[in-house]
Scaffold this motif. Structure first.
Motif, PDB file in Angstrom:
ATOM      1  N   GLY A 143       0.599  -1.273   0.021  1.00  0.00           N
ATOM      2  CA  GLY A 143      -0.020  -0.455   0.150  1.00  0.00           C
ATOM      3  C   GLY A 143       0.545   1.154  -0.284  1.00  0.00           C
ATOM      4  O   GLY A 143       0.668   2.230  -0.539  1.00  0.00           O
ATOM      5  N   LYS A 144       1.718   1.102   0.932  1.00  0.00           N
ATOM      6  CA  LYS A 144       2.445   2.406   0.928  1.00  0.00           C
ATOM      7  C   LYS A 144       3.760   2.632  -0.582  1.00  0.00           C
ATOM      8  O   LYS A 144       3.865   3.327  -1.161  1.00  0.00           O
ATOM      9  N   ASP A 147       1.302   3.316  -2.787  1.00  0.00           N
ATOM     10  CA  ASP A 147       0.852   4.969  -1.905  1.00  0.00           C
ATOM     11  C   ASP A 147      -1.313   4.974  -2.788  1.00  0.00           C
ATOM     12  O   ASP A 147      -1.646   5.369  -3.418  1.00  0.00           O
ATOM     13  N   ALA A 148      -0.835   4.092  -2.355  1.00  0.00           N
ATOM     14  CA  ALA A 148      -2.659   3.197  -2.491  1.00  0.00           C
ATOM     15  C   ALA A 148      -3.528   2.757  -1.838  1.00  0.00           C
ATOM     16  O   ALA A 148      -2.591   1.569  -0.826  1.00  0.00           O
ATOM     17  N   PRO A 149      -5.178   2.674  -1.707  1.00  0.00           N
ATOM     18  CA  PRO A 149      -5.626   1.948  -1.161  1.00  0.00           C
ATOM     19  C   PRO A 149      -5.345   0.611  -0.566  1.00  0.00           C
ATOM     20  O   PRO A 149      -5.291  -0.211  -2.027  1.00  0.00           O
ATOM     21  N   VAL A 230       1.366  -0.789   8.886  1.00  0.00           N
ATOM     22  CA  VAL A 230       0.608  -1.353   7.400  1.00  0.00           C
ATOM     23  C   VAL A 230      -0.105  -2.127   7.826  1.00  0.00           C
ATOM     24  O   VAL A 230      -1.367  -1.833   6.857  1.00  0.00           O
ATOM     25  N   ASN A 233      -3.282   0.316   8.354  1.00  0.00           N
ATOM     26  CA  ASN A 233      -3.675   1.024   6.951  1.00  0.00           C
ATOM     27  C   ASN A 233      -5.081   0.042   5.999  1.00  0.00           C
ATOM     28  O   ASN A 233      -5.005   0.674   5.741  1.00  0.00           O
ATOM     29  N   SER A 235      -7.321  -0.864   4.214  1.00  0.00           N
ATOM     30  CA  SER A 235      -9.228  -0.026   4.303  1.00  0.00           C
ATOM     31  C   SER A 235      -9.743  -0.781   4.541  1.00  0.00           C
ATOM     32  O   SER A 235     -10.732  -0.954   5.208  1.00  0.00           O
ATOM     33  N   LYS A 453      -9.728   7.755  -1.587  1.00  0.00           N
ATOM     34  CA  LYS A 453      -8.444   7.317  -1.472  1.00  0.00           C
ATOM     35  C   LYS A 453      -8.375   6.469   0.045  1.00  0.00           C
ATOM     36  O   LYS A 453      -7.674   6.663   0.913  1.00  0.00           O
ATOM     37  N   GLY A 454      -9.026   4.835   0.469  1.00  0.00           N
ATOM     38  CA  GLY A 454      -8.784   4.390   1.508  1.00  0.00           C
ATOM     39  C   GLY A 454      -9.762   4.435   2.311  1.00  0.00           C
ATOM     40  O   GLY A 454     -10.932   5.733   1.674  1.00  0.00           O
ATOM     41  N   HIS A 456     -10.631   4.616   5.754  1.00  0.00           N
ATOM     42  CA  HIS A 456     -10.238   5.018   7.352  1.00  0.00           C
ATOM     43  C   HIS A 456     -11.348   5.497   7.965  1.00  0.00           C
ATOM     44  O   HIS A 456     -10.848   5.059   9.004  1.00  0.00           O
TER      45      HIS A 456
HETATM   46  C1  LIG Z   1      -2.108   3.839   3.971  1.00  0.00           C
HETATM   47  O1  LIG Z   1      -2.509   3.929   3.323  1.00  0.00           O
HETATM   48  C2  LIG Z   1      -3.458   5.024   2.069  1.00  0.00           C
HETATM   49  C3  LIG Z   1      -4.142   5.004   0.999  1.00  0.00           C
HETATM   50  O2  LIG Z   1      -5.408   4.892   2.006  1.00  0.00           O
HETATM   51  C4  LIG Z   1      -1.958   4.909   1.939  1.00  0.00           C
HETATM   52  O3  LIG Z   1      -1.690   6.719   1.064  1.00  0.00           O
HETATM   53  C5  LIG Z   1      -0.158   5.818   2.576  1.00  0.00           C
HETATM   54  O4  LIG Z   1       0.837   5.339   1.907  1.00  0.00           O
HETATM   55  C6  LIG Z   1      -0.757   4.025   3.669  1.00  0.00           C
HETATM   56  N1  LIG Z   1      -0.087   4.069   4.472  1.00  0.00           N
HETATM   57  C7  LIG Z   1       1.399   3.397   5.175  1.00  0.00           C
HETATM   58  C8  LIG Z   1       2.088   3.173   5.708  1.00  0.00           C
HETATM   59  O5  LIG Z   1       0.237   1.579   4.108  1.00  0.00           O
END
Ligand SMILES: *[C@@H]1O[C@H](CO)[C@@H](O)[C@H](O)[C@H]1NC(C)=O
Length: 518
Positions: A143-144, A147-149, A230, A233, A235, A453-454, A456
């Motif tokens: 996800g990081k 940079d996506a859900p 992570v 995080n 969704s 965008k997730g 959360h």
């Molecule tokens: C957490 O999720 C968001 C998208 O929902 C993402 O952009 C972000 O990079 C993520 N962060 C981690 C630490 O996984």
């Protein structure tokens, strides 16, 4: 004006932005892949651009569907496979360790795979990443990277590990651990055992597995990432369950049940099979131990038990058997190396399904309303069969107890007592009675995670608490300490008072003493 507005809304829905979707379905088991492929193919059919990481690349290309092949994943399972038949004799701590260690091996194999590493470093862009979550915490780091859900998909109902990620309440008093053979209705002893399963599972996970996964995450994804971050995080999670099949249990709002989504409208049968089914006046029994287990691996004794039992019934039998022939095969039995299971279950002459009780088989049999004899061996199979038995459409004949007497008895009961077929039909109605089809539900929630965008905002506050706080262990400890202190204070006060009273009693008063002297 209003009409124009409506027209534009309609247009916007019709040409919803096609998105880039990454699917990671690394488990090298046909049943797991079947589910993942069904979901990703549907997303591709609906116009999204799909990239699929799996050990089973397509042989003929599919529109909107690109494979990232990780075929060597199968090697990670080989050393565990040979223990499959023995697993039931293991004590519960070994069973729990076994599945966690297997999950770890699979995760490491995937993360270290060249093709997967290339993908991570490719700078590719995705709008959402769907990860098959099967004891693979470290993978959630993707996800990081993109940079996506992250949307999780589980081939299983909610269980200890997914409950942990979403802080979903699952009290040991009525939610059985997935490796037990219990339903939600447990007596005192069973609740004790269930608590032992859950406690050992939590400790092993937190203090042994998670540090290992954290290391994997740092080695293969990024040294700046933390497993806890992570993990929580994610969704939402799509669960392959439904109350008609599993049990009604609590779910936080970002755990969504889509059980039954993989069932397709039946295809036409091959001509010879169609004839075999149509001409079976007394009906047909389907026998399959699923895609992972082979009934040809049964011991001679068990094979004889099955053959003799089948020889005694008037129904025809279709048996998924992985070898060409079997000596002593009764004339009503037909062997096939592979069965179009769903299409056969859909046939009106199908009277009974003899199954290992795997999740997919259980869902398919409920969908088509066919009663079951379950021969569970390992994993969630015992629990699936126990629940089916409780719901009145199955009889369990555990693999260890499989004998001619047991199987014949079960066959006789289920083929002659209409209550099993009736209950199976009732369950089928419950499964099909849904506001939105399970597949539409799945697609909605995946697109929902992208749109926001997730998700959360759906997470319960519990994810910010460590396991002992979530289960109020800290408060229980404080209360216990306070209770002990209060007890001690009370005890010493009483002791002191009693002491004083007895001293007064023992010591004669001065007046009395005087009198004595006189
Ligand atoms: C957490 O999720 C968001 C998208 O929902 C993402 O952009 C972000 O990079 C993520 N962060 C981690 C630490 O996984």
């Amino acid at each position: 004006m209003v009409m124009l507005k409506l027209f534009f809304i309609f247009l916007a829905i019709c040409i919803a932005e096609p998105a880039k979707i990454l699917g990671i379905f690394p488990t090298p088991a046909v049943s797991h892949f079947t589910l993942g492929f069904r979901l990703m193919k549907e997303l591709a059919d609906r116009g999204h651009e799909v990239t699929m990481v799996s050990p089973f690349p397509q042989k003929t290309p599919i529109a909107n569907y690109t494979d990232v092949a990780v075929e060597s994943m199968t090697e990670a399972l080989d050393e565990y496979k040979k223990d499959f038949f023995n697993r039931e004799t293991m004590c519960f701590t070994r069973k729990i360790k076994f599945i966690h260690n297997m999950g770890y091996s699979l995760t490491e194999k995937l993360l270290s795979h060249d093709n997967f590493q290339k993908l991570l470093k490719s700078q590719a862009k995705f709008d959402v990443v769907i990860v098959e979550y099967f004891l693979a915490e470290a993978i959630l780091g993707v996800g990081k990277v993109f940079d996506a859900p992250v949307v999780l998909f589980s081939s299983l109902p909610s269980y200890s590990s997914s409950n942990n990620i979403f802080a979903n309440p699952a009290p040991s008093s009525y939610v059985p651990h997935i490796l037990t053979q219990y339903t939600g209705y447990m007596d005192l002893g069973e609740r004790f055992v269930n608590l032992a399963y859950n406690t050992f599972d939590a400790f092993y996970k937190y203090y042994y597995m998670f540090p290992l996964h954290d290391k994997l995450l740092k080695t293969y994804i990024s040294k700046d990432l933390d497993l806890e971050d992570v993990m929580h995080n994610a969704s939402l999670i799509l669960l392959n369950s439904h109350p008609s099949i599993s049990e009604p249990v609590p779910h936080v709002p970002n755990m969504i049940e889509i059980g039954g989504f993989h069932v397709k409208p039946p295809n036409e049968l091959r001509l010879d099979l169609q004839m075999f089914m149509d001409e079976a006046v007394e009906g047909v029994v389907i026998f399959s131990m699923g895609s992972n287990l082979k009934s040809s691996d049964f011991s001679e004794q068990k094979l004889q038990a099955v053959l003799k039992s089948f020889g005694k019934i008037k129904q025809r039998v279709l048996w998924k058997f992985e070898e060409d022939s079997l000596p002593g095969l009764p004339s009503n039995v037909k062997l096939m190396k592979w069965l179009p299971q769903q299409d056969l279950l859909a046939h009106p002459n199908t009277k009974l399904f003899i199954s290992h009780g795997g999740m997919l088989s259980t869902i398919e049999t409920v969908h088509y309303g066919v009663p079951v004899i379950g021969i569970p061996i390992y994993g969630d199979q015992k629990m699936n069969v126990a629940k089916a038995e409780r719901n009145g459409y199955a009889i369990s004949v555990p693999f260890q107890n499989l004998s001619e007497e047991k199987l014949s008895g079960a066959l006789h009961e289920i083929l002659n007592n209409p209550k099993y077929a009736d209950n199976a039909k009732t369950r089928s109605k419950i499964l099909k009675d849904q506001l939105v089809s399970p597949m539409d539900t799945a697609v909605f929630w995946i697109e929902y995670a992208m749109r926001h965008k997730g998700s959360h905002h759906l997470q319960s506050a519990g994810i910010h608490l460590s396991w002992y706080k979530r289960n109020m262990i800290d408060i229980i400890i404080i209360l216990t300490v306070v209770d002990i202190l209060l007890f001690l204070i009370f005890y010493y006060i009483i002791k002191h008072i009693i002491h004083q009273i007895s001293r007064i009693k023992r010591r004669p008063s001065k007046k009395y003493k005087k009198l004595e002297k006189d």
